[in-house]
Scaffold this motif. Structure first.
Motif, PDB file in Angstrom:
ATOM      1  N   ALA A  34       0.838  -1.198   0.000  1.00 47.77           N
ATOM      2  CA  ALA A  34       0.000   0.000   0.000  1.00 47.77           C
ATOM      3  C   ALA A  34       0.877   1.253   0.000  1.00 47.77           C
ATOM      4  CB  ALA A  34      -0.935  -0.006   1.204  1.00 47.77           C
ATOM      5  N   GLY A  35       1.944   1.222   0.792  1.00 48.10           N
ATOM      6  CA  GLY A  35       2.871   2.343   0.816  1.00 48.10           C
ATOM      7  C   GLY A  35       3.510   2.576  -0.531  1.00 48.10           C
ATOM      8  N   LEU A  36       3.866   1.488  -1.236  1.00 46.32           N
ATOM      9  CA  LEU A  36       4.463   1.632  -2.568  1.00 46.32           C
ATOM     10  C   LEU A  36       3.472   2.223  -3.556  1.00 46.32           C
ATOM     11  CD1 LEU A  36       6.684   1.170  -4.662  1.00 46.32           C
ATOM     12  CD2 LEU A  36       5.784  -1.150  -4.983  1.00 46.32           C
ATOM     13  N   VAL A  37       2.247   1.708  -3.559  1.00 48.59           N
ATOM     14  CA  VAL A  37       1.235   2.207  -4.498  1.00 48.59           C
ATOM     15  C   VAL A  37       0.995   3.695  -4.270  1.00 48.59           C
ATOM     16  CG1 VAL A  37      -1.200   2.075  -5.127  1.00 48.59           C
ATOM     17  CG2 VAL A  37       0.113  -0.022  -4.819  1.00 48.59           C
ATOM     18  N   ILE A  38       0.877   4.102  -3.014  1.00 46.34           N
ATOM     19  CA  ILE A  38       0.657   5.519  -2.708  1.00 46.34           C
ATOM     20  C   ILE A  38       1.892   6.339  -3.075  1.00 46.34           C
ATOM     21  CG2 ILE A  38       0.277   7.157  -0.825  1.00 46.34           C
ATOM     22  CD1 ILE A  38      -1.474   4.981   0.483  1.00 46.34           C
ATOM     23  N   GLY A  39       3.081   5.783  -2.825  1.00 51.99           N
ATOM     24  CA  GLY A  39       4.305   6.482  -3.202  1.00 51.99           C
ATOM     25  C   GLY A  39       4.413   6.672  -4.703  1.00 51.99           C
ATOM     26  N   LEU A  40       4.036   5.655  -5.474  1.00 52.20           N
ATOM     27  CA  LEU A  40       4.050   5.797  -6.931  1.00 52.20           C
ATOM     28  C   LEU A  40       2.976   6.787  -7.385  1.00 52.20           C
ATOM     29  CD1 LEU A  40       4.652   2.099  -8.059  1.00 52.20           C
ATOM     30  CD2 LEU A  40       6.312   3.959  -7.842  1.00 52.20           C
ATOM     31  N   GLY A  41       1.865   6.830  -6.633  1.00 54.12           N
ATOM     32  CA  GLY A  41       0.853   7.851  -6.905  1.00 54.12           C
ATOM     33  C   GLY A  41       1.414   9.249  -6.705  1.00 54.12           C
ATOM     34  N   ALA A  42       2.253   9.394  -5.677  1.00 54.68           N
ATOM     35  CA  ALA A  42       2.921  10.684  -5.449  1.00 54.68           C
ATOM     36  C   ALA A  42       3.806  11.039  -6.631  1.00 54.68           C
ATOM     37  CB  ALA A  42       3.745  10.632  -4.165  1.00 54.68           C
TER      38      ALA A  42
END
Length: 204
Positions: A34-42
């Motif tokens: 989840a952290g990676l997906v949100i980070g890639l969203g950033a």
């Protein structure tokens, strides 16, 4: 440089939140992804110039990066979890400079490339040291319970997060911040190489 001190402040609330997530049936790997997906969203938001959204997503992503370890301590640390965590961290750390290069290639392209090269060199020294430390059965919990051996340096997790937040708060100054960050990465690499020479320079 600041991780050991920050751990004393952030570990208690992270552990409480991690216990709550673990008790709710959420696994550490789920939090990591989840952290990676949100980070890639950033990173996507940065590429599009949506810097306020990017700031929120960077902060949430890094909070989840801290929470996954707290969940793992509750449920039990696994080697794969440690592998997934560092792989996702490196993916996020590479995506953000790339996003700034995409957003403004003329101003940010060279600085982003230099930062990515510094990340590459620094990451190699970090992982190489961790492999040799494991071979010698070295351990430390100065930066929390980790599946890899974490060495200190001028730039650690705290400083890295601070720079990434600064990138999205002052995007017009990314090129300068990236050059400073890249220099810090190379200083950290040099200090780690010298430490490796001191520790691993002779036969076990």
């Amino acid at each position: 440089m600041l991780d050991t001190h920050m751990r004393r402040l952030i570990d208690p609330p992270l552990d409480r939140a991690g216990r709550a997530l673990a008790d709710a049936g959420i696994g550490a790997n789920q939090v990591t992804l989840a952290g990676l997906v949100i980070g890639l969203g950033a990173a996507i938001a940065i590429g599009l110039g949506w810097f306020v959204l990017a700031l929120v997503l960077v902060i949430v992503s890094r909070l989840l990066d801290g929470l996954d370890g707290a969940v793992a301590r509750r449920n039990g640390v696994t080697d794969f979890g440690g592998f997934l965590d560092i792989a996702c961290d490196f993916a996020f750390y590479g995506a953000v400079p790339l996003a700034f290069a995409i957003h403004d290639p003329a101003q940010n392209g060279l600085a982003a490339a230099l930062l990515l090269a510094a990340f590459y060199v620094n990451g190699t020294s970090f992982l190489g040291y961790a492999v040799l430390a494991e071979r010698r059965r070295m351990s430390t919990d100065a930066r929390g319970l980790k599946t890899l051996y974490f060495t200190g340096g001028l730039l650690e997790g705290t400083e890295t997060i601070a720079f990434f937040i600064a990138f999205v708060i002052w995007p017009d100054w990314f090129w300068l911040l990236a050059l400073v960050f890249a220099a810090g990465c190379l200083v950290t690499t040099a200090s780690r190489v010298m430490l490796a020479w001191k520790i691993f320079g002779s036969r076990p």
